[in-house]
Design a protein around this motif. Sequence first.
Motif, PDB file in Angstrom:
ATOM      1  N   ALA A  31     -38.462 -22.295 -19.026  1.00 41.86           N
ATOM      2  CA  ALA A  31     -38.677 -21.225 -18.269  1.00 41.86           C
ATOM      3  C   ALA A  31     -37.559 -20.969 -17.290  1.00 41.86           C
ATOM      4  N   GLY A  32     -37.259 -19.710 -16.915  1.00 44.79           N
ATOM      5  CA  GLY A  32     -36.234 -19.378 -16.229  1.00 44.79           C
ATOM      6  C   GLY A  32     -35.044 -18.659 -17.162  1.00 44.79           C
ATOM      7  N   GLU A  33     -34.838 -19.116 -18.387  1.00 41.19           N
ATOM      8  CA  GLU A  33     -33.854 -18.798 -19.181  1.00 41.19           C
ATOM      9  C   GLU A  33     -34.040 -17.167 -19.856  1.00 41.19           C
ATOM     10  N   SER A  34     -33.273 -16.581 -20.552  1.00 38.94           N
ATOM     11  CA  SER A  34     -33.485 -15.163 -20.883  1.00 38.94           C
ATOM     12  C   SER A  34     -33.397 -15.437 -22.693  1.00 38.94           C
ATOM     13  N   LEU A  35     -33.677 -14.203 -23.000  1.00 40.87           N
ATOM     14  CA  LEU A  35     -33.940 -14.132 -24.372  1.00 40.87           C
ATOM     15  C   LEU A  35     -33.573 -12.794 -24.971  1.00 40.87           C
ATOM     16  N   LYS A  36     -33.130 -12.468 -26.044  1.00 44.62           N
ATOM     17  CA  LYS A  36     -32.962 -11.069 -26.709  1.00 44.62           C
ATOM     18  C   LYS A  36     -33.608 -10.992 -28.056  1.00 44.62           C
ATOM     19  N   LEU A  37     -34.585 -10.185 -28.017  1.00 42.57           N
ATOM     20  CA  LEU A  37     -35.129 -10.128 -29.645  1.00 42.57           C
ATOM     21  C   LEU A  37     -34.478  -8.623 -30.229  1.00 42.57           C
ATOM     22  N   SER A  38     -34.324  -8.844 -31.552  1.00 44.14           N
ATOM     23  CA  SER A  38     -33.828  -7.607 -32.332  1.00 44.14           C
ATOM     24  C   SER A  38     -34.652  -7.408 -33.424  1.00 44.14           C
ATOM     25  N   CYS A  39     -34.848  -6.187 -33.632  1.00 39.50           N
ATOM     26  CA  CYS A  39     -35.693  -5.780 -34.613  1.00 39.50           C
ATOM     27  C   CYS A  39     -34.657  -4.582 -35.407  1.00 39.50           C
ATOM     28  N   THR A  40     -34.510  -4.762 -36.785  1.00 36.11           N
ATOM     29  CA  THR A  40     -33.815  -3.924 -37.727  1.00 36.11           C
ATOM     30  C   THR A  40     -34.631  -3.435 -38.728  1.00 36.11           C
ATOM     31  N   VAL A  41     -34.694  -1.953 -38.895  1.00 35.73           N
ATOM     32  CA  VAL A  41     -35.334  -1.395 -40.064  1.00 35.73           C
ATOM     33  C   VAL A  41     -34.274  -1.153 -40.988  1.00 35.73           C
ATOM     34  N   SER A  42     -35.013  -1.275 -42.187  1.00 36.68           N
ATOM     35  CA  SER A  42     -33.954  -1.111 -43.581  1.00 36.68           C
ATOM     36  C   SER A  42     -35.052  -0.126 -44.578  1.00 36.68           C
ATOM     37  N   GLY A  43     -34.131   0.306 -45.196  1.00 35.76           N
ATOM     38  CA  GLY A  43     -34.848   1.214 -46.325  1.00 35.76           C
ATOM     39  C   GLY A  43     -34.321   2.662 -46.262  1.00 35.76           C
ATOM     40  N   LYS A  44     -34.842   3.550 -47.198  1.00 35.09           N
ATOM     41  CA  LYS A  44     -34.444   4.884 -47.160  1.00 35.09           C
ATOM     42  C   LYS A  44     -35.171   5.636 -46.050  1.00 35.09           C
ATOM     43  N   ILE A  45     -34.566   5.716 -44.880  1.00 37.86           N
ATOM     44  CA  ILE A  45     -34.984   6.171 -43.735  1.00 37.86           C
ATOM     45  C   ILE A  45     -34.304   7.473 -43.199  1.00 37.86           C
ATOM     46  N   LEU A  46     -35.300   8.456 -43.077  1.00 37.50           N
ATOM     47  CA  LEU A  46     -34.768   9.797 -42.514  1.00 37.50           C
ATOM     48  C   LEU A  46     -34.511   9.706 -41.068  1.00 37.50           C
ATOM     49  N   ILE A  47     -35.724   9.116 -40.474  1.00 38.67           N
ATOM     50  CA  ILE A  47     -35.582   9.080 -38.999  1.00 38.67           C
ATOM     51  C   ILE A  47     -36.509   8.047 -38.304  1.00 38.67           C
ATOM     52  N   ALA A  48     -36.258   7.282 -37.224  1.00 37.00           N
ATOM     53  CA  ALA A  48     -37.304   6.350 -36.630  1.00 37.00           C
ATOM     54  C   ALA A  48     -37.672   7.003 -35.407  1.00 37.00           C
ATOM     55  N   TYR A  49     -38.672   7.349 -35.211  1.00 38.90           N
ATOM     56  CA  TYR A  49     -39.235   7.914 -33.943  1.00 38.90           C
ATOM     57  C   TYR A  49     -39.465   6.625 -32.827  1.00 38.90           C
ATOM     58  N   ASP A  50     -40.543   6.611 -32.558  1.00 38.16           N
ATOM     59  CA  ASP A  50     -40.826   5.506 -31.563  1.00 38.16           C
ATOM     60  C   ASP A  50     -40.539   4.118 -32.198  1.00 38.16           C
ATOM     61  N   MET A  51     -39.782   3.118 -31.428  1.00 36.20           N
ATOM     62  CA  MET A  51     -39.677   1.757 -31.964  1.00 36.20           C
ATOM     63  C   MET A  51     -40.131   0.952 -30.710  1.00 36.20           C
ATOM     64  N   GLY A  52     -40.778  -0.003 -30.764  1.00 35.54           N
ATOM     65  CA  GLY A  52     -40.948  -0.954 -29.856  1.00 35.54           C
ATOM     66  C   GLY A  52     -41.443  -2.465 -30.126  1.00 35.54           C
ATOM     67  N   TRP A  53     -42.065  -2.793 -29.092  1.00 38.43           N
ATOM     68  CA  TRP A  53     -42.312  -4.427 -29.408  1.00 38.43           C
ATOM     69  C   TRP A  53     -43.884  -4.697 -28.657  1.00 38.43           C
ATOM     70  N   TYR A  54     -44.676  -5.227 -29.502  1.00 39.04           N
ATOM     71  CA  TYR A  54     -45.845  -5.690 -28.857  1.00 39.04           C
ATOM     72  C   TYR A  54     -45.827  -7.181 -28.878  1.00 39.04           C
ATOM     73  N   ARG A  55     -47.015  -7.856 -28.315  1.00 38.87           N
ATOM     74  CA  ARG A  55     -46.974  -9.450 -28.253  1.00 38.87           C
ATOM     75  C   ARG A  55     -48.446  -9.888 -28.335  1.00 38.87           C
ATOM     76  N   GLN A  56     -48.671 -11.032 -28.769  1.00 42.42           N
ATOM     77  CA  GLN A  56     -49.966 -11.440 -29.048  1.00 42.42           C
ATOM     78  C   GLN A  56     -49.937 -12.986 -28.788  1.00 42.42           C
ATOM     79  N   ALA A  57     -50.629 -13.350 -27.792  1.00 40.20           N
ATOM     80  CA  ALA A  57     -50.876 -14.804 -27.167  1.00 40.20           C
ATOM     81  C   ALA A  57     -51.915 -15.415 -27.943  1.00 40.20           C
TER      82      ALA A  57
END
Length: 120
Positions: A14-40
């Motif tokens: 608790a109190g620390e920081s964290l950075k998550l990354s997500c990279t999309v791969s494949g034959k992509i023309l465009i990535a519109y909305d990108m985001g994060w969800y969580r499930q506890a």
Amino acid sequence: QVQLVESGGGLVQAGESLKLSCTVSGKILIAYDMGWYRQAPGKARELVASVSVGGIRKYGDPVDGRFTVSRANAKNTVYLHIDNLKPEDTAVYYCKAEITQINGARDVYWGQGTQVTVSS
């Protein structure tokens, strides 16, 4: 084939920081909305934050000022920076992206999830 690969999760105090990354791969023309969800455990999946290809950010209701979403369009990557982590942030964090492929197909894709555990 489109793939979303998340990284950056883990066990933190608790109190620390964290950075998550997500990279999309494949034959992509465009990535519109990108985001994060969580499930506890025992809870529904909820929106944390998203960012459009134009840089417009949206944050979910339970999210406070400790969360910052950003993206690098040239890398097809979205980030989530979390400051001052709390035990209630413990969850599996999922990346989501709305993508149009080079063949014109447009769909929503999810990553496999990355576990974030915050100890008190």
